[in-house]
Design a protein around this motif. Sequence first.
Motif, mmCIF file in Angstrom:
data_model
loop_
_atom_site.group_PDB
_atom_site.id
_atom_site.type_symbol
_atom_site.label_atom_id
_atom_site.label_comp_id
_atom_site.label_asym_id
_atom_site.label_seq_id
_atom_site.Cartn_x
_atom_site.Cartn_y
_atom_site.Cartn_z
ATOM 1 N N ILE A 160 0.723 -1.279 -0.047
ATOM 2 C CA ILE A 160 -0.029 0.168 0.038
ATOM 3 C C ILE A 160 0.692 1.232 -0.054
ATOM 4 O O ILE A 160 1.806 1.303 0.731
ATOM 5 N N ALA A 161 0.683 2.057 -0.850
ATOM 6 C CA ALA A 161 1.139 3.480 -0.857
ATOM 7 C C ALA A 161 0.329 4.512 -0.357
ATOM 8 O O ALA A 161 -0.774 4.658 -0.778
ATOM 9 N N ILE A 162 0.761 4.953 0.738
ATOM 10 C CA ILE A 162 -0.063 6.071 1.704
ATOM 11 C C ILE A 162 0.519 7.470 1.028
ATOM 12 O O ILE A 162 1.506 7.704 1.237
ATOM 13 N N THR A 163 -0.539 8.327 0.639
ATOM 14 C CA THR A 163 -0.183 9.618 0.013
ATOM 15 C C THR A 163 -1.058 10.560 1.008
ATOM 16 O O THR A 163 -2.339 10.232 1.523
ATOM 17 N N GLY A 164 -0.444 11.628 1.230
ATOM 18 C CA GLY A 164 -1.094 12.738 2.015
ATOM 19 C C GLY A 164 -0.098 13.901 2.311
ATOM 20 O O GLY A 164 1.190 13.608 2.448
ATOM 21 N N GLU A 165 -0.590 14.977 2.875
ATOM 22 C CA GLU A 165 0.202 16.024 3.196
ATOM 23 C C GLU A 165 0.941 15.835 4.665
ATOM 24 O O GLU A 165 0.412 14.955 5.151
ATOM 25 N N LEU A 212 -3.673 4.784 -1.128
ATOM 26 C CA LEU A 212 -4.693 5.396 0.146
ATOM 27 C C LEU A 212 -4.254 6.765 0.359
ATOM 28 O O LEU A 212 -3.057 6.926 0.630
ATOM 29 N N ALA A 213 -5.113 7.673 -0.087
ATOM 30 C CA ALA A 213 -5.091 8.969 -0.248
ATOM 31 C C ALA A 213 -5.652 9.593 1.286
ATOM 32 O O ALA A 213 -6.974 9.275 1.556
ATOM 33 N N LEU A 214 -4.980 10.269 2.212
ATOM 34 C CA LEU A 214 -5.413 10.729 3.359
ATOM 35 C C LEU A 214 -5.936 12.173 3.064
ATOM 36 O O LEU A 214 -4.898 12.917 2.369
ATOM 37 N N PRO A 215 -7.000 12.541 3.562
ATOM 38 C CA PRO A 215 -7.525 13.914 3.207
ATOM 39 C C PRO A 215 -6.808 14.895 3.942
ATOM 40 O O PRO A 215 -6.606 14.541 5.205
ATOM 41 N N PRO A 216 -6.564 16.384 3.844
ATOM 42 C CA PRO A 216 -5.987 17.299 4.461
ATOM 43 C C PRO A 216 -7.055 17.802 5.760
ATOM 44 O O PRO A 216 -8.190 17.627 4.995
ATOM 45 N N LEU A 217 -6.628 18.129 6.802
ATOM 46 C CA LEU A 217 -7.501 18.679 7.710
ATOM 47 C C LEU A 217 -8.592 19.643 7.195
ATOM 48 O O LEU A 217 -9.854 19.588 7.488
ATOM 49 N N ARG A 218 -8.062 20.600 6.257
ATOM 50 C CA ARG A 218 -8.961 21.711 5.696
ATOM 51 C C ARG A 218 -10.177 21.017 5.109
ATOM 52 O O ARG A 218 -11.020 21.936 4.759
ATOM 53 N N GLU A 219 -10.158 19.957 4.571
ATOM 54 C CA GLU A 219 -11.022 19.375 3.868
ATOM 55 C C GLU A 219 -11.932 18.400 4.663
ATOM 56 O O GLU A 219 -13.172 17.744 4.256
ATOM 57 N N ARG A 220 -11.619 18.589 6.061
ATOM 58 C CA ARG A 220 -12.813 17.724 7.015
ATOM 59 C C ARG A 220 -12.834 18.777 8.319
ATOM 60 O O ARG A 220 -12.619 18.054 9.364
ATOM 61 N N LEU A 221 -13.078 19.968 8.108
ATOM 62 C CA LEU A 221 -13.054 20.568 9.204
ATOM 63 C C LEU A 221 -14.257 20.337 10.393
ATOM 64 O O LEU A 221 -14.358 20.785 11.498
ATOM 65 N N ASP A 222 -15.342 19.562 9.673
ATOM 66 C CA ASP A 222 -16.332 19.118 10.546
ATOM 67 C C ASP A 222 -15.704 18.257 11.845
ATOM 68 O O ASP A 222 -16.579 18.198 12.796
#
Length: 317
Positions: free
Chosen positions: A125-130, A267-277
């Motif tokens: 698995i390749a995990i990508t994300g900021e 597996l792409a991790l969303p940045p925090l600004r895209e899940r402010l909820d």
Amino acid sequence: TLREARRLVDDNTYNLVLPDMRLPDGLGLELVREVSSTTKTPIAVITAFGSAENAVVALKAGAFDYVSKPVVLDELRVMVRSALKLSDPGGAAADGTGSRLIGNSQAMQALRAQIGRLARSMAPIAITGESGAGKELAAREIHAQSSRAAKPFIAVNCGAIPETLMEAEFFGYRKGAFTGASDERDGFFQAANGGTLMLDEVADLPLAMQVKLLRAIQERRVRKIGATNEEPVDVRIISATHKDLARCVETGVFRQDLFYRLNVIELALPPLRERLDDLPVLANAILARLAGPGAALGPGVLDALRAYSFPGNVREL
């Protein structure tokens, strides 16, 4: 035959399905796609010697693992044991209960569900994300939900190892292999045997080490510095980087064949600004860890946090 296999899978329940890649009336790959999409039964494949590309295609299609011809009995036993230990996907962590990945946003629910599925596989698995988005947490979550959970999870920061020590750190060395080698030592691969090896910031690996890593992943064997024989290792590889690996391949700083081996499933991790909820539940969890239960944010603080873009993501929060 493919036809007989379909009939048997329809009529019975199995702990493991293990077809050859080439069957008299078709490809085992067809069975992989059908079984993995319609049942929870683990399916692996037997591939011809040296056909690494076929193995990668099978893993992408949903196979949880593979063995190469000629089949080594010990490797086959390891794979069968993994198949028998596979639990149902999801479980407690799928709804966030007990999960390291905190948040109730749609993005996090989808991420936890995907991790539940990936935990059943042996595919790299390749995990990508900021930076700061939680790549190591995601890797630990995959390991914890897998059949390898009781075995070691070893995380390695590839950018923090001096190039001259890299081979010794990854593969170990024999006593007397070089000046200062006063004892025999295992490397990261041996330390993670039976478990999961996470290669963090894998884009920082020098090209010479990329060649050796590719061989170790394909052959599932490593040779200590100073040793004459290779030893088998059973590790699942999870890689992570905040860089664009495909772009690194284009510019020539990362090998295309290694990229192909590591990037079987992304597996792409969303940045925090895209899940402010998720900010309230995240902030409360961090506060509870730092200041104990009962600590709370003052009035207006959450509104101020929501107005910020968090370039450093959850780590910055």
